[in-house]
Design a protein around this motif. Structure first.
Motif, short mmCIF file in Angstrom:
data_model
loop_
_atom_site.label_atom_id
_atom_site.label_comp_id
_atom_site.label_asym_id
_atom_site.label_seq_id
_atom_site.Cartn_x
_atom_site.Cartn_y
_atom_site.Cartn_z
N ASP A 109 82.23 21.05 70.35
CA ASP A 109 80.82 20.86 70.48
C ASP A 109 80.92 20.52 71.73
OD1 ASP A 109 79.98 21.17 67.84
OD2 ASP A 109 80.49 19.16 67.15
N LYS A 113 86.13 26.02 69.53
CA LYS A 113 84.58 25.67 69.00
C LYS A 113 84.37 24.34 68.76
CE LYS A 113 84.78 30.09 65.86
NZ LYS A 113 85.95 30.65 66.46
N LEU A 128 85.86 27.10 74.03
CA LEU A 128 85.35 28.15 72.99
C LEU A 128 86.33 28.58 71.89
CD1 LEU A 128 83.72 30.33 75.79
CD2 LEU A 128 82.52 28.73 74.32
#
Length: 453
Positions: free
Chosen positions: A79, A77, A74
């Motif tokens: 995928d 960021k 997270l």
């Protein structure tokens, strides 16, 4: 169809982390490596686009720390998360956490991992799909009377297996009725301690078997089988040498195994790469489903060498919503491949681990030779993890050529400063039983016993 992946967190270490990094680079995907303090100087850390330390050496605080991994994903960021093999790769709760946080898990859905990870449930699914299973209990066995009734039907010897077991752990052979009650109680207690689940099941114990598995890959619609791997050369249920194709199968058996594997995938709604494992009875030449590994396998390069397909790339593409463009007719098996797992272990001392600093290092090369390894000169092998330091995969036009090429490549391999299993692999490859292809899962133990004798 969704957007292809642009960034992936790799939640693993060693050669598989390096393997995924390389696939990401070739696909134009940004790689972020999650590593432990013990791996700070490793080659994967050096070659990843970015790297983030997620904790100390102990796996419970780093590679198996689901919250630390998802927090890193997270924060950067990404995928998707590629778990490699081991650690969190078959952890249904972690896959569900990824789903909850909106991060793609490179593997099947969490409910599929959970169902196939429960060996009792997996056996039921296999039976619904028409896949043969080893005669024994249908569900969990929890009391002596039930076990005795099954034993009277199946006969002795029989095998008690922990439903949540794996990697050769959580199994016991019961030779006679006299020890059944004690064995059942002890294996249930061991299963509770080791896996947090006391559930066990019972199967007929097959004494002359091979271990054969089918590589599958699916995008949720198209299911492909990519040939078999023979993993019969084992020590204490741990694979040492894998090869494809199996010297034991004819075309009819090969087709039956492949169709059984794809039927199972369709029954459970499987997506991504997986391996359906079977035991093959050398005596009556029949096969039985035993489990499914819902991840990429250590030995996946064997399949890559005979199919020409990059399984890691296919995993990443499927995770990004890209459909498989091949049909089953497009899959062509060419030649023969053999993989030797090179471990930092001392075969002369009970295969004791041999951590240390690698001095001179020379990788073998030449036509048909591939070495998947994160090791280099000066690398300090940490004592906290699995002892495998590389996989030597050799291809030949036929099995004889693959064996000779593997022996030649092992001769070229130099890993100074530590003891490895390379010489022991040569001993296996040169043995008459292996070269003739007539052996079973007891073969390596017999080879070791003969050496001591």
């Amino acid at each position: 169809m969704t957007e292809p992946l642009k960034s992936v967190l790799i939640a693993n270490r060693g050669e598989i982390a390096l393997r995924v990094i390389r696939a990401c680079k070739e696909l134009g995907i940004k790689s972020v490596l999650a590593y432990s303090e013990a791996d700070a100087q490793s080659l994967p850390v050096q070659l990843a686009d970015q790297a983030v330390c997620i904790g100390p050496a102990q796996v419970a605080q780093s590679y198996r720390n689901a919250q630390a991994v998802i927090s890193a994903a997270l924060a950067y960021k990404v995928d998707a998360i590629h778990p490699g093999y081991g650690f969190l790769s078959e952890n249904a709760d972690f896959a569900a956490l990824c789903e909850d946080e909106g991060v793609t898990f490179v593997g099947p859905a969490s409910d599929v991992i959970r169902r196939m990870g429960d060996k009792i449930e997996a056996k039921k699914i296999a039976r619904r799909a028409g896949v043969p299973t080893v005669p024994g209990s249908v569900g969990a066995v929890s009391e002596y009377r039930e076990a005795l009734a099954i034993a009277n039907e199946v006969g002795y010897p029989m095998l008690i297996k922990a439903a949540a077991g794996g990697g050769g752990r959580g199994m016991r052979v019961v030779e006679t009725a006299e020890t059944l009650e004690r064995d059942l109680a002890e294996i249930m207690s061991e299963a509770e301690t080791a896996f947090g689940d006391p559930s066990v099941y019972i199967e007929r114990y097959l004494t002359d078997i091979r271990h054969i598995e089918i590589q599958v890959i699916s995008d949720g619609e198209t299911v492909l089988h990519l040939g078999e791997r023979d993993c019969t050369a084992q020590r204490r249920n741990q694979k040492l040498i894998e090869e494809s194709p199996s010297p034991a199968l004819d075309d009819t058996l090969r087709r039956g195994l492949s169709e059984a594997a794809t039927a199972l995938c369709r029954e459970v709604g499987y997506r991504n790469a997986g391996t359906v494992e079977f035991v093959f009875d050398n005596i009556d030449r029949t096969y039985y489903f035993i489990e499914m590994n819902t991840r990429i396998q250590v030995e996946h390069p064997v399949t890559e060498m005979v199919t020409g397909l990059d399984l890691i790339k296919m995993q990443l593409q499927i995770a990004g919503g890209q459909p498989i463009t091949l049909t089953q007719d497009d899959v062509r098996l060419n030649g023969h491949a053999i993989e030797c797992r090179i471990n930092a272990e001392d075969p002369q001392n009970g295969f004791a681990p041999s951590p240390g600093v690698v001095g001179a290092f020379r990788a073998p090369g030449g036509f048909g030779v591939r070495l998947d390894s994160h090791v280099q000169a000066g690398y300090a092998i940490p004592p906290f993890y699995d002892s495998m330091i590389g996989k030597l995969i050799c291809w030949g036009n036929d099995r004889d050529e693959a064996i000779e090429r593997a022996i030649r490549a092992l001769d070229e391999l130099v890993v100074d400063g530590i003891i490895t299993t390379a010489d022991f692999h040569k001993e296996i490859l040169r043995s008459t039983k292996f070269s003739h292809g007539h052996f079973n899962t007891a073969f390596v133990a017999e080879l070791l016993a003969a050496r001591v004798g």
